[in-house]
Design an enzyme around this catalytic site. Structure first.
Site, short mmCIF file in Angstrom:
data_model
loop_
_atom_site.label_atom_id
_atom_site.label_comp_id
_atom_site.label_asym_id
_atom_site.label_seq_id
_atom_site.Cartn_x
_atom_site.Cartn_y
_atom_site.Cartn_z
N ASN A 187 -19.70 8.49 -54.18
CA ASN A 187 -20.31 7.25 -54.69
C ASN A 187 -21.83 7.31 -54.57
O ASN A 187 -22.56 6.90 -55.48
CB ASN A 187 -19.80 6.04 -53.91
CG ASN A 187 -18.38 5.66 -54.26
OD1 ASN A 187 -17.83 6.13 -55.25
ND2 ASN A 187 -17.78 4.81 -53.46
N HIS A 210 -15.90 0.17 -74.72
CA HIS A 210 -15.29 0.22 -73.39
C HIS A 210 -13.91 -0.43 -73.38
O HIS A 210 -13.22 -0.42 -72.37
CB HIS A 210 -16.23 -0.49 -72.40
CG HIS A 210 -15.86 -0.32 -70.96
ND1 HIS A 210 -15.41 -1.35 -70.18
CD2 HIS A 210 -15.87 0.78 -70.16
CE1 HIS A 210 -15.18 -0.92 -68.95
NE2 HIS A 210 -15.43 0.37 -68.91
N HIS A 245 -9.04 -2.20 -59.74
CA HIS A 245 -9.73 -2.02 -61.01
C HIS A 245 -9.46 -3.10 -62.06
O HIS A 245 -10.19 -3.18 -63.06
CB HIS A 245 -9.37 -0.64 -61.58
CG HIS A 245 -10.28 -0.17 -62.66
ND1 HIS A 245 -9.90 -0.07 -63.98
CD2 HIS A 245 -11.57 0.25 -62.63
CE1 HIS A 245 -10.91 0.39 -64.71
NE2 HIS A 245 -11.94 0.59 -63.91
#
Length: 688
Positions: free
Chosen positions: A47, A436, A593
């Site tokens: 990350n 997206h 998510h």
């Protein structure tokens, strides 16, 4: 933006660093299986690499452009923010090293020992290490002697190197070399087991142990090796040559990423200052804001692949994904979806339903066309294979593929070329917008008419990430929703025409206004004496305008419950501003998510699942799709699983202005939501 911004918003970059601190909390948590703690250290490191390549690099460009950047960066100037980030990262790196030391001690209690170049004492290991190096490492090691009169090739972004210093017997000057740690060899080498004890050596140390072999042509009195790593700006520079296809331009741009400006330099803090100064000068790094002292090892993202050693008790149990109640992978999905909607919630349920849906379409003689959007493909993609199979069987297959999905460009380009060669029609995005959305519509001839089927998801159509990302996918034959979905694909073909949608909420044209309208509806209910309620699940929320709208709703008495995994620029619980807003974040075994919006109290809920977070890019510069849930069973399923998440009091953290990541604790029975969600589906199957 005013001087009081710090009382209204949390800086996006600082909020992201606090998200990564939550990942680090998992690595420190002794209730987490021991080797899983290594995995979280790897996630933390990975990350951080991406943060510096993208977010830090963006702030750095603001500095280089001579802009103060306060509008985008809140109360901080760009220069101040870079200093703040560096300070936080150094503290987090220090904390991560303490955690690593603790994990090593715990490993020893499990008869697992880490061996470095100074602790090789067993003859079985000495022979193994020498042989392993000669046969599998030596030929992969690239070594560059650093001479004053020879320029150094650019070292690779994110690769790890050993900076070697030799004190030669016949020279006053030391001789330096740069040695690349080969990525083609596993980072962790399992040594022979002795007397029931496991031994592991990190590749870096195995190379250090063999330095005498690598540099045997030099007559030195001492030799040392310290690790360094550079992180470069990952922004793509898409050239404007009109004579080249977008695919050609992007391929060239991705290759050019290797030459991005350095934004972070991490080094072993025990390295000599003269050696470090020599290296920085040799690398041509004259100015870099973030020089981070670290430990002996970098590229700790590799810890995500720590060897299992057959010790299942040191990992999370590998739970088998469940079937979806009411449908079977052995039967036709079309026949079932024609009757009602179904929901797939990975990884609790199998991603195989998505693959089966496309494979069935590829073989079905009645299917005429398949249209799908693709954002991130797996390295070996069953989705791409099914689409190619459909084209081979004469179906009209249209794929809107987003080649600019950050860090997955190469994988997407590789499959784009392969699909194109097999007759799949490709659309490469919309000018000025990233696509997206995660949607698919299939046209099937039934009784001389065209009937549509499709699915809409919160996550990428990627079977690899579906094992660790929680995501909803709606399978539907709803005529109105799929009519809207067909309009979206028409927009991809003719994006100068802005369509109107009766059911779908599509960015960039309608999402912001629709969300404002839904929030306002709850404000009206509260002001009329009712119970306004908004429940959200997001990856991130950073758009100040929509945050202000939520503050306005809070002031109107609307109760707002938010689950935000990552960046949260909203400050909850502030009297007179956000006292009716609560925010939690869940970090656990899986990566949270889904994007879920629920407006209204029990019995009146309007429920949406979406590909969109509430960030400026999602609302204004991407094609995103939010779909209303009309099927009462699916709607209740989403509400139930969302409620399970909200009730988490084991892995949930409370988000607040202090950003202290305090765990949510209460007197209610323990709820660990990711485990409870799996149990929910087990019970659902029993009832069916």
């Amino acid at each position: 933006m005013t001087s009081t911004d710090e009382n209204r918003y949390i800086n996006r970059e600082l909020s992201w660093l606090q998200f990564n601190a939550r990942v680090l909390q998992e690595a420190a948590d002794e209730t987490v299986p021991l080797i899983e703690r290594f995995r979280f250290l790897g996630i933390f490191s990975n990350n951080l690499d991406e943060f510096f390549r993208v977010r830090y690099a963006t702030v750095r460009r603001i500095v280089d452009a001579g802009k103060r950047g306060r509008k985008a960066l809140g109360v901080y100037s760009a220069e101040e923010l870079l200093e703040k980030i560096t300070e936080i990262v150094i503290n987090q790196q220090t904390e991560s090293l303490k955690i690593l030391d603790d994990i090593y001690l715990k490993l020893q209690e499990e008869n697992i020992y880490m061996v470095d170049e100074t602790t090789v004492v067993l003859d079985e290991h000495k022979d193994f290490i020498k042989t392993f190096f000669a046969e599998q490492v030596a030929l992969a090691v690239e070594t560059i002697i650093l001479r004053e009169d020879v320029s150094l090739p650019r070292i690779q972004d994110l690769d790890a190197y050993l900076m070697v210093k030799m004190v030669l017997k016949d020279s006053e000057k030391p001789l330096y070399a740069l040695l690349e740690i080969p990525s083609s060899v596993d980072r962790f080498i399992v040594l022979p087991k002795v007397d029931g004890k496991n031994y592991i050596m990190i590749l870096d140390d195995l190379i250090r142990y063999n330095l005498d072999t690598i540099f045997n042509i030099f007559d030195y009195s001492s030799i040392t090796a310290h690790m360094i790593k550079i992180t470069r700006d990952a922004e793509l520079d898409i050239e404007s040559d009109l004579g080249k296809s977008f695919l050609e331009k992007l391929t060239r741009s991705v290759k050019g990423r290797e030459d991005g400006e350095p934004v972070r330099f991490v080094y072993d803090k025990t390295i000599e200052k003269k050696t470090l100064d020599f290296l920085l000068k040799k690398l041509g790094i004259e100015r870099i804001d973030s020089i981070i002292p670290g430990g002996k090892y970098h590229n700790r993202k590799d810890y995500m692949n720590f060897p299992t050693l057959g010790r299942k008790e040191l990992y999370y149990e590998n739970v088998k994904p469940l079937p979806i109640s009411g449908i079977s992978l052995e039967d036709s999905l079309f026949s079932k979806v024609a009757q009602k909607d179904f929901l797939q919630y990975t990884p609790y349920q199998s991603f195989s339903y998505t693959i089966k849906f496309l494979r069935e379409a590829a073989l079905d003689p009645k299917v005429r066309s398949i249209k799908i959007t693709i954002y991130r493909l797996a390295k070996i993609s069953s989705i791409a294979s099914a689409l190619i199979n459909a084209a081979q069987n004469g179906k009209e297959v249209t794929v809107q593929i987003e080649l600019r999905a950050r860090f997955d460009e190469e994988s997407n380009m590789r499959y784009a070329k392969k699909m194109q060669n097999e007759g799949v029609r490709l659309i490469f995005g919309v000018p000025g917008l990233k696509v997206h959305s995660k949607v698919c519509v299939i046209e099937r001839e039934e009784d001389d008419k065209i009937k549509r089927y499709g699915f809409i998801s919160t996550g990428n159509f990627n079977h690899s990430t579906a094992r660790i990302y929680t995501d909803y996918t709606l399978f539907t034959a709803d005529k109105e929703i799929l009519k809207d979905l067909s309009k979206l694909f028409n927009f991809f073909d003719a994006n100068y025409v802005v369509n109107k949608y009766k059911h779908l909420v599509v960015s960039p044209h309608y999402s912001r206004d629709k969300m404002y309208k839904l929030i306002t509806e709850q404000m009206i209910i509260s002001r009329s004496g009712g119970n306004g309620l908004i429940r959200l699940k997001l990856n991130s929320i950073s758009n100040y305008q929509i945050i202000d709208k939520l503050y306005e709703a809070s002031a109107a008495g609307v109760k707002i419950q938010m689950i935000v995994r990552g960046v949260c620029c909203l400050i909850p619980g502030v009297k007179g501003l956000s006292e009716n807003i609560e925010v939690i974040s869940i970090i656990d075994k899986f990566l949270e998510h889904p994007r879920v919006y629920i407006f209204g109290e029990e019995g009146t809920e309007k429920v949406f699942i979406s590909s969109s977070d509430w960030m400026s890019r999602n609302l204004d510069s991407r094609v995103e799709v939010s779909v209303p849930i009309y099927d009462k069973d699916v709607k209740q399923e989403i509400i139930d699983t969302h409620t399970i998440s909200w009730n988490d009091n084991v892995k949930a953290r409370i988000l607040n202005k202090s950003m202290d990541n305090r765990y949510k604790r209460d007197d209610n029975p323990k709820v660990r939501s990711q485990f409870a969600a799996y149990d929910y589906y087990v019970e659902k199957l029993k009832k069916s």
